[in-house]
Scaffold this active site. Structure first.
Site, PDB file in Angstrom:
ATOM      1  N   GLY A  83      -6.027  -5.039  -2.403  1.00 20.90           N
ATOM      2  CA  GLY A  83      -7.471  -5.021  -2.182  1.00 20.90           C
ATOM      3  C   GLY A  83      -7.990  -3.794  -2.897  1.00 20.90           C
ATOM      4  O   GLY A  83      -7.669  -3.568  -4.048  1.00 20.90           O
ATOM      5  N   SER A 108       0.075  -4.472  -4.995  1.00 21.11           N
ATOM      6  CA  SER A 108      -1.138  -3.868  -5.555  1.00 21.11           C
ATOM      7  C   SER A 108      -1.506  -2.554  -4.839  1.00 21.11           C
ATOM      8  O   SER A 108      -0.748  -1.588  -4.924  1.00 21.11           O
ATOM      9  CB  SER A 108      -2.253  -4.913  -5.515  1.00 21.11           C
ATOM     10  OG  SER A 108      -3.358  -4.514  -6.271  1.00 21.11           O
ATOM     11  N   ALA A 109      -2.605  -2.495  -4.099  1.00 14.63           N
ATOM     12  CA  ALA A 109      -2.967  -1.265  -3.376  1.00 14.63           C
ATOM     13  C   ALA A 109      -1.847  -0.837  -2.426  1.00 14.63           C
ATOM     14  O   ALA A 109      -1.567   0.352  -2.266  1.00 14.63           O
ATOM     15  CB  ALA A 109      -4.267  -1.461  -2.601  1.00 14.63           C
ATOM     16  N   HIS A 127      -0.767  -3.813 -11.637  1.00 15.17           N
ATOM     17  CA  HIS A 127      -1.558  -4.670 -12.554  1.00 15.17           C
ATOM     18  C   HIS A 127      -1.627  -4.041 -13.945  1.00 15.17           C
ATOM     19  O   HIS A 127      -2.679  -4.087 -14.591  1.00 15.17           O
ATOM     20  CB  HIS A 127      -2.995  -4.861 -12.048  1.00 15.17           C
ATOM     21  CG  HIS A 127      -3.123  -5.503 -10.703  1.00 15.17           C
ATOM     22  ND1 HIS A 127      -3.010  -6.858 -10.507  1.00 15.17           N
ATOM     23  CD2 HIS A 127      -3.369  -4.973  -9.479  1.00 15.17           C
ATOM     24  CE1 HIS A 127      -3.193  -7.136  -9.214  1.00 15.17           C
ATOM     25  NE2 HIS A 127      -3.395  -6.012  -8.582  1.00 15.17           N
ATOM     26  N   GLU A 182       2.061  -7.410 -13.996  1.00 13.06           N
ATOM     27  CA  GLU A 182       1.980  -8.436 -12.949  1.00 13.06           C
ATOM     28  C   GLU A 182       3.199  -9.353 -13.018  1.00 13.06           C
ATOM     29  O   GLU A 182       3.463  -9.954 -14.070  1.00 13.06           O
ATOM     30  CB  GLU A 182       0.694  -9.249 -13.120  1.00 13.06           C
ATOM     31  CG  GLU A 182      -0.539  -8.402 -12.840  1.00 13.06           C
ATOM     32  CD  GLU A 182      -1.854  -9.159 -13.015  1.00 13.06           C
ATOM     33  OE1 GLU A 182      -1.844 -10.260 -13.606  1.00 13.06           O
ATOM     34  OE2 GLU A 182      -2.882  -8.639 -12.545  1.00 13.06           O
TER      35      GLU A 182
END
Lengths: 235, 235
Positions: A90, A122-123, A159, A194
């Site tokens: 997020g 991700s985060a 990413h 990714e």
């Protein structure tokens, strides 16, 4: 023994959330069917409940049940007693801000160090690095600090994106941004494409997922490392 | 009377720095040949001297001379007595951090409010908004606050980028990010495409440069406004 999967993204192009990782996650969370989910990063600003539901759906495919940390009265105790933890992606600023506000950062670190299997995407991966200074996210809230878990002795850029050929956009490439980071900071950065993840097992640190990663070190030219590379040299 | 050009970018694709703006800048800085340059955003981490030299070269074409604010013993006094100010792009976190560290933010605001013509590009434009929360930059340093000049009553997203068709990258689009900002904040945001600028003359606020801009308001769907639109409705 520490056990983490630190993934660049939850979803690869054309796939459903976590789909490309499910076989890996079966093994990773082999010892438990109950995973504690931390929905604090709220992708697109969705609610903790909605985010948890969508993650539940993904994990149902490998017969794991999901509870959101926000559903518990005593989140710190819950964290300590959990058998598996997933921190989803997020916005990293929103996630880190909430971890500080709820005083969850240190207990999360202790839970990971005690050997509770951890998944970050991700985060949720970014926070495994020393600081969140190499996030790609928009700073939509102001967290009390950029310091994060420091489970790995470097920073993570999830990413990771190679320069787009023939782009007419004048904004900086990802490589330019990370090089700029290294004019103010000295810790190495791994650009995780990714589909890639870092697997941590005790003191072993490995790149997995079938792709190369890009390494940025202070005073050096960026360079590529191969899939399955040992990342212990990076500190 | 306030007089600002708040530009999305210093350079458009295929051009040299400031080239597309030079005719406009001749008029904007008509009353002075001496422009004070604030090189704090340090694009790519270059030195204040190097950055100032490159800007000097661009302004030489319209016979303006440039001095970097870092060359002066008393920068606050220099700011007050300047006849024209340019804050260049680079990294917004680095710029804002340095403005706070050198206590230049408030004097800069006063100088602008007193009517000294101001040019901002990219990070130098971002700081004209209420906060820097809608920058695209990587948070490579931690500034004491995200609050900026608030010369205009909204936030600015420079280098606004439309979604890339057929992209296989799973990172968020710019629109997604700004919408996410609006789940935590209520001020409007203008997405300024490269080649556009906002012209401020006293109480007049106009979009210029020949392109549409994208407006994001709390609780509304994002929408386009035309070139030459009056921006006074936005608050």
């Amino acid at each position: 023994m520490k056990s983490l999967i630190i993934a660049s993204t939850s979803t690869v192009h054309g796939g459903t959330p976590l789909e490309y990782l499910l076989e890996e996650l079966k093994i990773h969370f082999n010892d438990t069917n109950d995973i504690l989910f931390v929905p604090y990063a709220r992708p697109g600003g969705i609610s903790h409940d909605d985010y948890t539901s969508s993650v539940e759906k993904a994990f149902r495919q490998i017969h794991k049940s999901i509870k959101g940390i926000h559903e518990f009265k005593n989140p710190l105790e819950t964290l300590k007693q959990s058998k598996g933890i997933f921190v989803g992606g997020g916005n990293t600023f929103v996630l880190v801000n909430q971890l500080y506000k709820t005083k969850t950062l240190q207990p999360l670190k202790e839970a990971i160090n005690s050997g509770i299997p951890y998944l970050g995407t991700s985060a949720g991966s970014n926070i495994c690095g020393l600081t969140m200074n190499t996030t790609n996210d928009m700073p939509i809230v102001y967290p009390p600090s950029f310091k994060t878990l420091g489970i790995v002795p470097f920073n993570i850029n999830p990413h990771y994106l190679d320069p787009i050929p023939n782009s007419k956009h004048m904004g900086e490439t990802r490589e330019t941004r990370i090089n700029e980071f290294l004019t103010y900071n000295t810790q190495p950065v791994i650009g995780l494409r990714e589909g890639s993840w870092i697997k941590v097992k005790g003191n072993s640190l490995k790149l997995e997922g079938g792709l190369k990663a890009r390494i940025f070190e202070y005073g050096k030219k960026p360079y590529e490392i191969e899939d399955n590379a040992d990342l212990n040299f990076l500190k």
